[in-house]
Design a protein around this motif. Structure first.
Motif, PDB file in Angstrom:
ATOM      1  N   SER A 193       0.837  -1.284   0.035  1.00  0.00           N
ATOM      2  CA  SER A 193       0.048   0.101  -0.083  1.00  0.00           C
ATOM      3  C   SER A 193       0.838   1.263   0.041  1.00  0.00           C
ATOM      4  O   SER A 193       1.812   1.500   0.424  1.00  0.00           O
ATOM      5  N   HIS A 194       0.255   2.382  -0.402  1.00  0.00           N
ATOM      6  CA  HIS A 194       0.897   3.665  -0.364  1.00  0.00           C
ATOM      7  C   HIS A 194       1.316   3.972   0.715  1.00  0.00           C
ATOM      8  O   HIS A 194       2.309   4.825   1.523  1.00  0.00           O
ATOM      9  N   ALA A 195       0.485   3.611   1.888  1.00  0.00           N
ATOM     10  CA  ALA A 195       0.474   4.237   3.263  1.00  0.00           C
ATOM     11  C   ALA A 195      -0.165   3.560   4.174  1.00  0.00           C
ATOM     12  O   ALA A 195      -1.286   2.692   3.950  1.00  0.00           O
ATOM     13  N   SER A 196       0.290   3.679   5.534  1.00  0.00           N
ATOM     14  CA  SER A 196      -0.426   2.577   6.512  1.00  0.00           C
ATOM     15  C   SER A 196      -0.764   3.695   7.703  1.00  0.00           C
ATOM     16  O   SER A 196       0.533   4.319   8.170  1.00  0.00           O
ATOM     17  N   VAL A 197      -1.978   3.829   8.080  1.00  0.00           N
ATOM     18  CA  VAL A 197      -2.242   4.750   9.386  1.00  0.00           C
ATOM     19  C   VAL A 197      -2.715   3.915  10.443  1.00  0.00           C
ATOM     20  O   VAL A 197      -3.462   2.942  10.525  1.00  0.00           O
ATOM     21  N   VAL A 198      -2.084   4.257  11.473  1.00  0.00           N
ATOM     22  CA  VAL A 198      -2.213   3.636  12.868  1.00  0.00           C
ATOM     23  C   VAL A 198      -2.674   4.441  13.862  1.00  0.00           C
ATOM     24  O   VAL A 198      -2.304   5.585  14.103  1.00  0.00           O
ATOM     25  N   GLU A 199      -3.925   4.081  14.482  1.00  0.00           N
ATOM     26  CA  GLU A 199      -4.478   4.872  15.562  1.00  0.00           C
ATOM     27  C   GLU A 199      -3.615   5.386  16.664  1.00  0.00           C
ATOM     28  O   GLU A 199      -2.844   4.535  17.167  1.00  0.00           O
ATOM     29  N   ALA A 200      -3.849   6.457  17.144  1.00  0.00           N
ATOM     30  CA  ALA A 200      -3.254   6.921  18.329  1.00  0.00           C
ATOM     31  C   ALA A 200      -3.414   6.103  19.640  1.00  0.00           C
ATOM     32  O   ALA A 200      -4.506   5.418  19.630  1.00  0.00           O
ATOM     33  N   GLY A 201      -2.230   5.741  20.399  1.00  0.00           N
ATOM     34  CA  GLY A 201      -2.607   4.708  21.328  1.00  0.00           C
ATOM     35  C   GLY A 201      -2.196   3.436  21.250  1.00  0.00           C
ATOM     36  O   GLY A 201      -2.502   2.607  22.157  1.00  0.00           O
TER      37      GLY A 201
ATOM     38  N   GLU B 198      18.878  -7.619   3.734  1.00  0.00           N
ATOM     39  CA  GLU B 198      18.244  -7.011   5.181  1.00  0.00           C
ATOM     40  C   GLU B 198      16.861  -6.391   5.267  1.00  0.00           C
ATOM     41  O   GLU B 198      16.537  -5.476   4.208  1.00  0.00           O
ATOM     42  N   ILE B 199      16.102  -6.357   6.200  1.00  0.00           N
ATOM     43  CA  ILE B 199      14.715  -5.728   6.057  1.00  0.00           C
ATOM     44  C   ILE B 199      14.460  -5.110   7.398  1.00  0.00           C
ATOM     45  O   ILE B 199      14.808  -5.949   8.569  1.00  0.00           O
ATOM     46  N   THR B 200      14.300  -4.036   7.609  1.00  0.00           N
ATOM     47  CA  THR B 200      13.855  -3.292   8.844  1.00  0.00           C
ATOM     48  C   THR B 200      12.263  -3.276   8.740  1.00  0.00           C
ATOM     49  O   THR B 200      11.695  -3.324   7.659  1.00  0.00           O
ATOM     50  N   ALA B 201      11.568  -3.225   9.822  1.00  0.00           N
ATOM     51  CA  ALA B 201      10.215  -3.198   9.953  1.00  0.00           C
ATOM     52  C   ALA B 201       9.567  -2.200  11.163  1.00  0.00           C
ATOM     53  O   ALA B 201      10.227  -2.354  12.211  1.00  0.00           O
ATOM     54  N   THR B 202       8.440  -1.992  11.030  1.00  0.00           N
ATOM     55  CA  THR B 202       7.526  -1.321  11.987  1.00  0.00           C
ATOM     56  C   THR B 202       6.334  -2.178  12.121  1.00  0.00           C
ATOM     57  O   THR B 202       5.532  -2.602  11.096  1.00  0.00           O
ATOM     58  N   ALA B 203       5.916  -2.395  13.158  1.00  0.00           N
ATOM     59  CA  ALA B 203       4.631  -3.325  13.351  1.00  0.00           C
ATOM     60  C   ALA B 203       3.714  -3.216  14.458  1.00  0.00           C
ATOM     61  O   ALA B 203       4.436  -2.596  15.506  1.00  0.00           O
ATOM     62  N   VAL B 204       2.514  -3.145  14.740  1.00  0.00           N
ATOM     63  CA  VAL B 204       1.807  -3.086  15.672  1.00  0.00           C
ATOM     64  C   VAL B 204       1.821  -4.104  16.575  1.00  0.00           C
ATOM     65  O   VAL B 204       1.809  -5.253  16.005  1.00  0.00           O
TER      66      VAL B 204
END
Length: 137
Positions: free
Chosen positions: A17-25, A124-130
């Protein structure tokens, strides 16, 4: 909650996807680069970017599990490949796509680079996850 956005006025990305939005908190995990080393620190798949990508994804899954998350909760990655050949980058991307990371699909950047941190390292892969609520350390 993750909201994945594909912008209709832009060229449609194949499996991200072009972007991922994560809710605050929401709890987020920012993972260090996953590398193609086994548990003993030995390079897996010398000279083989695809085999290294498979090991990198397996190691990424371990990192995610350790914080109470998984591939389906990844919101963003950067995929680094030591190559100037689009075919090599595509072969590595095929591994990423087959891994389940594209289920989201997450937001990603695929980069060809000159070198990485370990001798012989090609991927190598860096990631951000919920981290889902009620899980993680």
């Amino acid at each position: 909650m993750i909201h994945r956005v594909t912008v209709p006025t832009l060229f449609p990305p194949p499996t991200y996807s072009h972007a991922s939005v994560v809710e605050a908190g929401t709890k987020l995990a920012f993972l260090a680069g996953s590398v193609p080393l086994d548990a003993d620190g030995k390079l897996v798949g010398p000279g083989d970017a695809v085999r290294q990508a498979e090991q990198v994804v397996a190691n990424l899954e371990e990192q995610l599990r350790a914080v109470g998350s998984d591939l389906s909760h990844v919101v963003s990655t950067e995929v680094y490949v030591v190559s100037t050949e689009p075919a090599v980058l595509s072969a590595v991307w095929d591994v990423v796509e087959a891994s389940g990371l594209s289920v989201g699909p997450h937001s990603s950047t695929l980069l060809g680079v000159a070198c990485l941190g370990y001798t012989g390292q090609l991927v190598e892969i860096t990631a951000t996850a919920v981290v889902p609520e009620g899980e993680g350390s």
